[in-house]
Motif scaffolding. Sequence first.
Motif, short mmCIF file in Angstrom:
data_model
loop_
_atom_site.label_atom_id
_atom_site.label_comp_id
_atom_site.label_asym_id
_atom_site.label_seq_id
_atom_site.Cartn_x
_atom_site.Cartn_y
_atom_site.Cartn_z
N SER A 1 12.57 -32.52 21.49
CA SER A 1 12.25 -33.50 20.83
C SER A 1 11.11 -33.55 20.20
CB SER A 1 10.89 -34.50 22.52
OG SER A 1 9.51 -33.61 22.36
N GLN A 2 11.06 -32.98 19.14
CA GLN A 2 10.58 -32.58 17.59
C GLN A 2 11.84 -33.15 17.26
OE1 GLN A 2 7.07 -32.29 17.96
NE2 GLN A 2 7.03 -32.63 18.78
N THR A 3 12.67 -32.54 17.21
CA THR A 3 13.83 -32.03 16.34
C THR A 3 15.47 -32.76 16.11
OG1 THR A 3 14.84 -30.62 16.57
CG2 THR A 3 12.87 -30.06 15.08
N LEU A 4 15.56 -33.28 17.75
CA LEU A 4 16.55 -33.65 18.60
C LEU A 4 16.88 -32.31 18.48
CD1 LEU A 4 16.63 -36.35 19.33
CD2 LEU A 4 14.55 -36.13 17.41
N GLY A 5 17.03 -31.95 17.89
CA GLY A 5 18.04 -30.20 17.96
C GLY A 5 18.63 -29.95 19.72
N GLY B 1 14.67 -54.91 19.70
CA GLY B 1 14.52 -54.34 18.19
C GLY B 1 13.66 -52.75 18.05
N TYR B 2 14.29 -52.02 19.72
CA TYR B 2 13.86 -51.71 20.42
C TYR B 2 14.71 -50.41 19.67
CZ TYR B 2 10.69 -53.81 22.61
OH TYR B 2 8.85 -54.94 23.42
N ASN B 3 15.85 -50.23 20.02
CA ASN B 3 17.27 -49.49 20.08
C ASN B 3 17.24 -48.66 19.00
OD1 ASN B 3 18.46 -49.10 22.97
ND2 ASN B 3 17.69 -51.13 22.69
N PHE B 4 16.89 -50.38 17.91
CA PHE B 4 16.64 -49.89 16.35
C PHE B 4 15.97 -49.28 15.80
CE2 PHE B 4 19.54 -53.65 15.13
CZ PHE B 4 21.12 -52.30 14.42
N GLN B 5 14.50 -49.19 16.36
CA GLN B 5 13.46 -47.91 16.20
C GLN B 5 13.70 -46.75 17.10
OE1 GLN B 5 10.22 -49.20 14.08
NE2 GLN B 5 9.62 -46.89 14.60
N TRP B 6 14.33 -46.79 17.34
CA TRP B 6 15.12 -45.26 18.45
C TRP B 6 15.72 -44.80 17.10
CZ3 TRP B 6 13.65 -41.25 20.23
CH2 TRP B 6 14.51 -40.29 20.51
N ALA B 7 17.15 -45.56 16.86
CA ALA B 7 17.61 -45.18 15.54
C ALA B 7 16.54 -44.64 14.68
CB ALA B 7 18.57 -46.28 15.16
N TRP B 8 15.62 -44.79 13.92
CA TRP B 8 15.31 -45.01 12.86
C TRP B 8 13.87 -43.50 12.76
CZ3 TRP B 8 17.96 -47.84 10.77
CH2 TRP B 8 17.60 -48.99 11.28
N ALA B 9 13.02 -43.67 14.26
CA ALA B 9 12.71 -42.65 14.81
C ALA B 9 13.70 -41.65 14.81
CB ALA B 9 11.77 -43.36 16.18
N SER B 10 14.71 -41.07 15.84
CA SER B 10 14.48 -40.22 16.34
C SER B 10 15.97 -39.79 14.69
CB SER B 10 16.39 -39.99 16.63
OG SER B 10 17.06 -42.09 16.71
N GLY B 11 16.33 -40.53 13.91
CA GLY B 11 17.34 -40.37 12.58
C GLY B 11 15.84 -39.51 11.20
N TYR B 12 14.17 -40.20 11.81
CA TYR B 12 13.06 -39.31 10.76
C TYR B 12 13.03 -37.93 11.09
CZ TYR B 12 9.14 -39.11 8.83
OH TYR B 12 8.04 -38.71 8.02
N ALA B 13 12.83 -37.53 13.16
CA ALA B 13 12.75 -36.27 12.96
C ALA B 13 13.69 -35.39 13.72
CB ALA B 13 12.08 -36.47 14.81
N CYS B 14 14.88 -35.95 13.05
CA CYS B 14 15.78 -34.82 12.37
C CYS B 14 16.54 -34.85 11.07
CB CYS B 14 17.49 -36.16 13.22
SG CYS B 14 18.92 -34.91 13.16
N GLY B 15 15.79 -35.98 10.16
CA GLY B 15 16.24 -35.72 9.22
C GLY B 15 15.53 -34.78 8.53
N GLN B 16 13.84 -35.05 9.08
CA GLN B 16 12.69 -34.24 9.19
C GLN B 16 12.59 -32.60 8.50
OE1 GLN B 16 10.15 -34.14 6.66
NE2 GLN B 16 9.53 -36.51 6.74
N ALA B 17 14.09 -32.24 9.82
CA ALA B 17 14.16 -30.77 10.41
C ALA B 17 15.53 -30.06 9.57
CB ALA B 17 14.43 -31.18 12.36
N LEU B 18 16.31 -31.27 9.08
CA LEU B 18 17.40 -30.49 8.44
C LEU B 18 17.26 -29.38 7.43
CD1 LEU B 18 19.86 -33.55 8.70
CD2 LEU B 18 19.24 -31.14 10.10
#
Length: 393
Positions: free
Chosen positions: A350-354, A376-393
């Motif tokens: 749940s931290q990295t989506l890895g 608008g909730y599904n877009f916010q999940w796209a931004w939030a999950s993308g951010y979490a993953c992008g920070q972990a890559l």
Amino acid sequence: MDYDAIILGGGAAGLFCAAIAGQRGRRVLVLERSETVGRKILISGGGRCNFTNLGTGPENYLSANPHFAKSALARYTPRDFLDLIERYGIAWHEKTLGQLFCDGSARQIVDMLVAECDKGGVEIVTGAEVSLVEAIEDGYHVSSHDASYRGAQLVIATGGPSIPKMGASDFAYRLARQFGLKIVEPRPALVPLVLGGEEVLFRELSGVSAPVETRSGPKKGRGTFREAALFTHRGLSGPAILQASSYWRPGEPVDVDFVPDAPDGWLIAAKAQAPRKTAAALLAEHLPQRLAETLADRLGLDRPLGETTDKVLRAAETRLANWRFTPSGSEGFAKAEVTAGGIATTDLSSQTLGAKRVPGLYAIGEAVDVTGWLGGYNFQWAWASGYACGQAL
């Protein structure tokens, strides 16, 4: 060519993840099957993109693990995304229930995401039909019809099968299974429902809309929504029904309260005040005329209220507050705004989506078993999950 990360899918989650990782100095490649990126963004919100919701919280999402989305949602909020679009001078407005839309065009959101990718030196390849994905010693090898790529990490951001005419498919699930990840059975969500049997008669109301409250799903985790329902030539739609559809399962009912603000005993009280009034006339004070007449007819209330027993009126009240429709089906992935189910969260951090057991593999956005409400909730999940993953890559 070597990359730190290859992201499969140039939709909302994929582009945002790429931008975050690229601006952190990672060498990132986005492979998009369509000829353009962000196609579902462009058609969303009537072309104005309902890009987030101010009220976003974990309770606005369906998942086999309702706690999974908490971490990512907390670390990238609607305010964070608003700050980004305001930096780009994109004008926006709030509609009902915290829904935020562009004043102009959804194209502004796509252009902004591409510009953010450009800032991070992200390479985007469109028209890339991926034919092979395999793990190699130091990462992943991806082949398309005319090129081959290697990346240390791989992100599945290809969404679900909703709206196949936009290029959607089950590719994310096939790829996840290839690497041993489990799948929660995908199903259409935010989708119109079809009526059959005796309920076909309600199709005669096609085009009629009314504010209602809908309830669907098991008692634990039941979805209750107060918005508009729309009768169509095939069945039921409108925001209240689309919301209910995400909780609905084939064979189950959807309960509709046509008079959610009416107090107990309101029909009997009306009888005392206006005994000559008919139920249809009374209902027409709350609902469109055609719907009021149809409901009164179905309830057998064809006489003035004064000529109707209290017992009959009490039964009518109960029915109007719990009108049970049993849809014969939904309009399927072709008309579904999103897909419920997907890559099981039990296999992801749940931290990295890895992926917990597959080093360097990630999954984000609609491909994952996290599905938002309408608004608008599904877009916010796209931004939030993308951010979490992008920070972990």
